[in-house]
Design a protein around this motif. Structure first.
Motif, PDB file in Angstrom:
ATOM      1  N   ALA A  92     -64.276   1.364  92.912  1.00 61.61           N
ATOM      2  CA  ALA A  92     -64.707   1.846  94.228  1.00 61.61           C
ATOM      3  C   ALA A  92     -64.029   3.147  94.578  1.00 61.61           C
ATOM      4  CB  ALA A  92     -64.406   0.782  95.287  1.00 61.61           C
ATOM      5  N   CYS A  93     -62.738   3.283  94.229  1.00 65.44           N
ATOM      6  CA  CYS A  93     -61.993   4.491  94.568  1.00 65.44           C
ATOM      7  C   CYS A  93     -62.418   5.674  93.717  1.00 65.44           C
ATOM      8  CB  CYS A  93     -60.498   4.253  94.372  1.00 65.44           C
ATOM      9  SG  CYS A  93     -59.796   3.102  95.584  1.00 65.44           S
ATOM     10  N   TRP A 128     -62.113  14.582  93.084  1.00 68.27           N
ATOM     11  CA  TRP A 128     -60.785  14.127  92.694  1.00 68.27           C
ATOM     12  C   TRP A 128     -59.986  13.850  93.949  1.00 68.27           C
ATOM     13  CZ3 TRP A 128     -56.117  16.288  94.079  1.00 68.27           C
ATOM     14  CH2 TRP A 128     -54.972  15.759  93.446  1.00 68.27           C
ATOM     15  N   ARG A 129     -59.149  12.823  93.913  1.00 65.92           N
ATOM     16  CA  ARG A 129     -58.303  12.465  95.055  1.00 65.92           C
ATOM     17  C   ARG A 129     -56.906  12.170  94.552  1.00 65.92           C
ATOM     18  NH1 ARG A 129     -56.475   7.964  97.913  1.00 65.92           N
ATOM     19  NH2 ARG A 129     -56.571   8.132 100.200  1.00 65.92           N
ATOM     20  N   VAL A 150     -58.885  20.109  99.974  1.00 66.48           N
ATOM     21  CA  VAL A 150     -58.074  19.736 101.132  1.00 66.48           C
ATOM     22  C   VAL A 150     -56.608  19.700 100.721  1.00 66.48           C
ATOM     23  CG1 VAL A 150     -57.527  17.924 102.806  1.00 66.48           C
ATOM     24  CG2 VAL A 150     -59.914  18.400 102.218  1.00 66.48           C
ATOM     25  N   SER A 151     -55.774  20.410 101.457  1.00 60.99           N
ATOM     26  CA  SER A 151     -54.323  20.392 101.234  1.00 60.99           C
ATOM     27  C   SER A 151     -53.627  19.980 102.520  1.00 60.99           C
ATOM     28  CB  SER A 151     -53.807  21.772 100.808  1.00 60.99           C
ATOM     29  OG  SER A 151     -54.357  22.166  99.571  1.00 60.99           O
ATOM     30  N   GLU A 152     -52.543  19.238 102.387  1.00 62.42           N
ATOM     31  CA  GLU A 152     -51.753  18.904 103.573  1.00 62.42           C
ATOM     32  C   GLU A 152     -50.692  19.977 103.751  1.00 62.42           C
ATOM     33  OE1 GLU A 152     -48.459  17.652 103.338  1.00 62.42           O
ATOM     34  OE2 GLU A 152     -48.339  17.633 101.160  1.00 62.42           O
ATOM     35  N   VAL A 153     -50.429  20.336 105.000  1.00 55.48           N
ATOM     36  CA  VAL A 153     -49.582  21.484 105.296  1.00 55.48           C
ATOM     37  C   VAL A 153     -48.097  21.168 105.120  1.00 55.48           C
ATOM     38  CG1 VAL A 153     -48.860  23.063 107.143  1.00 55.48           C
ATOM     39  CG2 VAL A 153     -51.287  22.548 106.802  1.00 55.48           C
ATOM     40  N   LEU A 187     -52.206  19.695  97.219  1.00 54.15           N
ATOM     41  CA  LEU A 187     -53.634  19.404  97.189  1.00 54.15           C
ATOM     42  C   LEU A 187     -53.837  17.891  97.274  1.00 54.15           C
ATOM     43  CD1 LEU A 187     -56.512  20.617  96.735  1.00 54.15           C
ATOM     44  CD2 LEU A 187     -56.191  20.144  94.308  1.00 54.15           C
ATOM     45  N   GLN A 188     -54.732  17.476  98.163  1.00 58.89           N
ATOM     46  CA  GLN A 188     -54.985  16.055  98.374  1.00 58.89           C
ATOM     47  C   GLN A 188     -56.324  15.595  97.806  1.00 58.89           C
ATOM     48  OE1 GLN A 188     -52.496  13.967 100.474  1.00 58.89           O
ATOM     49  NE2 GLN A 188     -51.612  15.645  99.291  1.00 58.89           N
ATOM     50  N   TRP A 189     -57.294  16.506  97.801  1.00 58.35           N
ATOM     51  CA  TRP A 189     -58.653  16.097  97.404  1.00 58.35           C
ATOM     52  C   TRP A 189     -59.463  17.334  97.099  1.00 58.35           C
ATOM     53  CZ3 TRP A 189     -63.231  17.357 100.027  1.00 58.35           C
ATOM     54  CH2 TRP A 189     -64.380  16.641  99.679  1.00 58.35           C
TER      55      TRP A 189
END
Length: 213
Positions: free
Chosen positions: A23-24, A35-36, A170-173, A178-180
């Motif tokens: 599922a993931c 990609w995650r 998507v990156s978290e600050v 990189l997150q996704w």
């Protein structure tokens, strides 16, 4: 507890783990690949998000930012358009550090970077071709000549439909990681605005499915 019950319990747990993994790792419909990060949380959930886009044309950049910002807002995020900046070198590696710095300055918790690419579709043609440099007029293929063979309709007037593809990252600050990331192709021709609407919706929906909101 009997050995058979223990083994049965282990099998059930193994099947459940495999189902969760499938599922993931499944790719949502309309997404070419995604990609995650294994430790990705929910960086977009109700967060202030810097939205930036990369494209060869200013018009595409503006449309891209506008479409992604609208879709992120619909999911409850607060989009902040990134200030205009020269695009990174096409041949260089992807490095979103500069967007992370801009996001910190804007008080954003996450960065959404879109990238739009353009590719001409196959020219519409009835199959009639004309060869130059050799004695050749054929139908149903490009034929063999001593020069260049062009399909009728590519000599002006017909034009080629343009199709777009888009990628999102998507990156978290806080840590700059990189997150996704995901990529989607339009799959249909049409005006740029309509195609980017569909691409933005698919990619933001994919991010939601991946649990980033």
């Amino acid at each position: 507890m009997s050995r058979s019950l223990v083994l049965r319990g282990r099998r059930v747990a193994a099947f459940a783990a495999l189902a969760a993994l499938a599922a993931c790792s499944s790719t949502p419909r309309g997404i070419d690949a995604q990609w995650r990060a294994p430790d990705a949380g929910r960086p977009l959930g109700g967060a202030r998000v810097l939205v930036a886009c990369e494209a060869a044309e200013t018009t595409l950049v503006r449309l891209c930012v506008e479409r992604f910002a609208a879709e992120l807002a619909a999911r409850g995020a607060t989009p902040v358009p990134a200030p205009d900046a020269p695009p990174p070198p096409a041949a260089g590696p992807r490095d979103d550090a500069r967007y992370v710095d801009l996001a910190r300055q804007a008080g954003a918790a996450a960065v959404w970077v879109g990238s739009v690419s353009v590719a001409p579709a196959e020219p519409a043609s009835g199959g009639l071709s004309i060869g130059f440099g050799g004695l050749h007029v054929g139908s149903g293929g490009s034929g063999v000549g001593l020069g260049v063979t062009l399909p009728v309709g590519s000599l002006g007037g017909g034009g080629s439909a343009v199709r777009y593809a888009a990628e999102a990252r998507v990156s978290e600050v806080a840590g700059g990681r990189l997150q996704w990331s995901a990529r989607a192709g339009s799959g249909a021709s049409g005006d740029a605005g309509g195609q980017l609407d569909a691409l933005a919706r698919r990619l933001v929906d994919a991010a939601a499915t991946a649990g980033l909101f």
